[in-house]
Design an enzyme around this catalytic site. Structure first.
Site, PDB file in Angstrom:
ATOM      1  N   ARG A 361       0.910  -1.220  -0.091  1.00  0.00           N
ATOM      2  CA  ARG A 361       0.055  -0.128   0.044  1.00  0.00           C
ATOM      3  C   ARG A 361       0.877   1.317  -0.020  1.00  0.00           C
ATOM      4  O   ARG A 361       1.654   1.255   0.932  1.00  0.00           O
ATOM      5  CB  ARG A 361      -0.759  -0.014   1.189  1.00  0.00           C
ATOM      6  CG  ARG A 361      -1.781   1.329   1.310  1.00  0.00           C
ATOM      7  CD  ARG A 361      -2.610   1.380   0.314  1.00  0.00           C
ATOM      8  NE  ARG A 361      -3.697   2.693   0.505  1.00  0.00           N
ATOM      9  CZ  ARG A 361      -4.735   2.754   0.710  1.00  0.00           C
ATOM     10  NH1 ARG A 361      -5.355   1.610   0.930  1.00  0.00           N
ATOM     11  NH2 ARG A 361      -5.403   3.861   0.842  1.00  0.00           N
ATOM     12  N   GLU A 471      -7.484 -23.819  29.174  1.00  0.00           N
ATOM     13  CA  GLU A 471      -6.476 -24.312  29.391  1.00  0.00           C
ATOM     14  C   GLU A 471      -5.920 -23.421  30.653  1.00  0.00           C
ATOM     15  O   GLU A 471      -4.474 -23.459  30.697  1.00  0.00           O
ATOM     16  CB  GLU A 471      -5.315 -24.518  28.384  1.00  0.00           C
ATOM     17  CG  GLU A 471      -5.787 -25.855  27.327  1.00  0.00           C
ATOM     18  CD  GLU A 471      -5.934 -27.012  28.000  1.00  0.00           C
ATOM     19  OE1 GLU A 471      -5.210 -27.586  28.687  1.00  0.00           O
ATOM     20  OE2 GLU A 471      -6.744 -27.761  27.533  1.00  0.00           O
TER      21      GLU A 471
END
Length: 689
Positions: A361, A471
């Protein structure tokens, strides 16, 4: 009156003058003086070094290591089967079925057998998990539930009879299963689980019960649609004939069939409900389970750490409930290892998309000259280059964690078990939190195009977000790390030996307890600031300082507040300590990786990236170093200046660094990240010919 008018005109003139000066300065910023080109300015500011020449293949080979082949096999399989690729728009139910078909295809068609590697080669299993998660994060989590959690619990918590009965069915997906630990009222506090498993000596069975709504198993992956079995964590209750009651033996794991093998109907006494549409990971069928007097054979107790005989007698090689509980959770640490490792892969994908787009870009630039890429702007470099450096740092730290975990599974060495437990908790918490923040930064760095679903930041961000919670909640895990550090601190002053990860505290703590060196505090030369010893000493000094100060604070508050109150009073301090320790470990592993790199060009690139990682972290916490005179004002300024320069240098090789991740276009999938023809593919996606 005239005087007031004169003053008013004078003030107006001054205001107009100020406004004109601001407009003039803004104009010069947007349209620099013609004879000073952009390149000349950059050359003037950054004349100390030249762009490195990086051998991308050598760097990629060093990073990906010996498991590159299995990952490429997975990438190639999904690329060759477009019907198994996840579309941008897909309903929850369709995504779940696709995810199951993806896993079946991987196992039965591509011939990848994850459970074999869970048992025999954990490092290769985690490499498979990384590749699968790059294809679709839902698929990675579903595979993890089947093999790490359900399969891992049977293999690691059971004995030979369980392996003989269940291994093949888990491996080939005939026995899809769940891991039923979390309850509605209890997640992180596993010892507080309320589900009951009461032994009935008359029938030689356990009776599984959900005593109240708070004990309903919640967020259980694979439960809502596909699971046929569940490893259920419940409190083991045994008849106590002497006391004419029952004894609570603590939390144990049991295999509970939940659906009929042939009809797939829910079995009697089991109630299953769908947890519904989630923020992300909608390819995973999370469900809620309630048990009403469900009877299972005594052999369904996973009895590696504790067993029940036919007459209801309990035996264990471990002497206490806490020891058995610790051993049980210790065998499940692989889930945290996998999440830390997989989170880095998400960071690699998002950094690759954002950096490739930033090199593509173009926007603004000098007057009458071509526009420049947005990565040429210092502000953009500040957003993305330290992040790229962190991605590399995390890669080597989590790779080391995987290696330690594999060694632990072979040796069962107690010190290594403790080491892996602490490291996995800290790295999982630190890396997943960092990645979650970085995903939003990457989206922002790509402007409006980052908001397009096809460019993936939305799905990556949503799917990854829960990594911070499951977890082990990150805040809870960091507290575990802090508690371990305090134990090591106590050992240091009692003359005990320090565990491997904490060895540095022995020398660093002695350094901290003496005054900072006023000479080195002022050194500001580039060679000194880029010296790994200075960098690592600074990280470790900060950790030692935080550790000593929080120990003093806890001692001070424990008398009036008690242990829990003192801990809560110092909680933010403890979390900062844990993060500082993990950053020290990450830097140490990065430095080792740089020094071990066999290719000179790859090593030079890694050294540059490592220096940026270290100095950016030091600058971000410069207040800590200034407060104790570890860094003098002139040195702080030099650190900031050098970190900005290193960001520019890393920008110069940013393409090579992301290319070394070796992620094919069909894996990154974002049109704005294509290595060629990005804009044309993007326009074709929305319908232009």
């Amino acid at each position: 009156m005239q005087t007031l008018n004169s003053k008013s005109k004078s003030n107006n003139n001054e205001s107009n003058s100020d406004a004109e000066r601001r407009i003039e300065r803004l104009s010069l910023h947007l349209n620099p003086i013609p004879h000073l080109s952009w390149n000349n300015i950059e050359m003037e500011n950054c004349s100390r070094g030249k762009k490195l020449i990086v051998d991308t293949n050598s760097l990629s080979g060093y990073m990906r290591g010996k498991h590159r082949e299995i990952q490429e096999k997975i990438f190639d399989y999904f690329n060759a089967n477009p019907h198994l690729q996840t579309p941008i728009e897909i309903s929850k139910d369709n995504h779940r079925e696709l995810c199951m078909n993806q896993l079946l295809g991987l196992v039965r068609e591509a011939g990848v057998k994850p459970l074999h590697y869970v048992v025999n080669d954990p490092a290769k299993y985690f490499a498979i998990l990384e590749a699968v998660g790059s294809v679709d994060m839902s698929l990675g989590i579903k595979m993890g539930v089947q093999y790490s959690l359900w399969g891992g619990s049977v293999i690691n918590l059971g004995t030979q009879k369980h392996k003989d009965k269940y291994y093949d069915g888990i491996d080939n997906l005939d026995y899809p299963g769940c891991f039923a630990m979390t309850e509605l009222h209890h997640g992180s506090n596993v010892q507080g689980l309320q589900t009951l498993a009461t032994f009935d000596p008359i029938t030689d069975e356990f009776i599984i019960d959900t005593p109240n709504d708070g004990a309903i198993k919640w967020w259980i992956g694979n439960a809502a649609v596909h699971g046929k079995f569940a490893t259920v964590f419940a409190r083991l209750k045994l008849p106590n004939y002497d006391a004419k009651g029952v004894s609570d033996m603590g939390v144990h794991a049991f295999i509970v069939p939940i659906r009929d093998m042939k009809t797939h109907q829910t079995l009697p006494g089991i109630e299953i409900h769908d947890c519904g549409h989630k923020v992300g990971l909608n390819g995973v069928d999370n469900g809620a389970l309630r048990f009403r007097s469900v009877r299972i054979p005594r052999d369904n107790l996973l009895n590696r750490f504790g067993d029940v005989s036919r007459d209801g007698k309990y035996t264990s090689t471990l002497p206490s409930v806490n020891k058995r509980f610790g051993a049980t959770l210790g065998e499940l640490v692989g889930g945290r290892v996998g999440l830390a490792y997989s989170s880095v892969s998400v960071l690699k994908v998002s950094a690759t998309i954002a950096i490739r787009y930033s090199l593509l870009r173009q926007q603004f630039g000098p007057r009458d000259q071509p526009e420049v890429t947005i990565l040429d702007y210092q502000s953009h470099q500040h957003k993305l280059m330290p992040m790229l450096a962190s991605t590399y740092a995390f890669h080597f730290a989590t790779t080391n964690l995987v290696e330690k975990y594999a060694q632990m599974k072979k040796s069962h060495d107690e010190e290594l078990v403790a080491d892996v437990h602490a490291l996995s908790a800290g790295l999982k918490a630190y890396v997943t939190s960092y990645t979650a923040k970085s995903l939003s930064i990457c989206r922002e760095a790509c402007g409006g195009h980052g908001y397009a679903a096809v460019n993936r930041f939305g799905s990556l961000r949503n799917d990854h977000d829960i990594f911070q919670t499951f977890e082990g909640d990150n805040t809870v895990l960091l507290q575990q790390v802090a508690a371990d550090l305090l134990k090591q601190y106590q050992r240091k002053f009692q003359g005990g030996t320090l565990a491997v990860t904490w060895n540095y505290l022995r020398d660093s703590m002695n350094t901290y307890l003496s005054q900072p060196n006023p000479v080195t505090a002022r050194w500001e030369g580039e060679d000194h600031l880029r010296d790994p010893k200075f960098q690592l000493d600074a990280f470790r000094y900060r950790t030692s300082r935080l550790l000593h100060s929080v120990a003093v604070r806890l001692r001070k508050h424990s008398k009036p507040l008690g242990d829990f109150g003192a801990w809560n009073r110092c909680l933010n301090h403890l979390l900062t300590l844990a993060e500082s320790h993990i950053e020290s470990v990450i830097l140490a592993k990065f430095i080792e990786a740089v020094q071990s790199c066999p290719d000179a060009s790859a090593q030079a690139a890694l050294k540059l990236v490592c220096d940026l990682y270290a100095l950016d972290r030091i600058w971000n916490d410069i207040g800590t170093y200034r407060n104790v005179d570890y860094v003098a004002p002139n040195k702080a300024k030099a650190i900031h200046k050098l970190s900005e320069y290193l960001s520019f240098q890393v920008r110069n090789i940013a393409k090579e660094l992301v290319d070394a991740f070796d992620l094919p276009d069909h894996v990154t999938r974002a049109p704005i990240a294509k290595q060629s023809g990005a804009y044309s593919q993007y326009t074709q996606f929305v319908g232009f010919q």
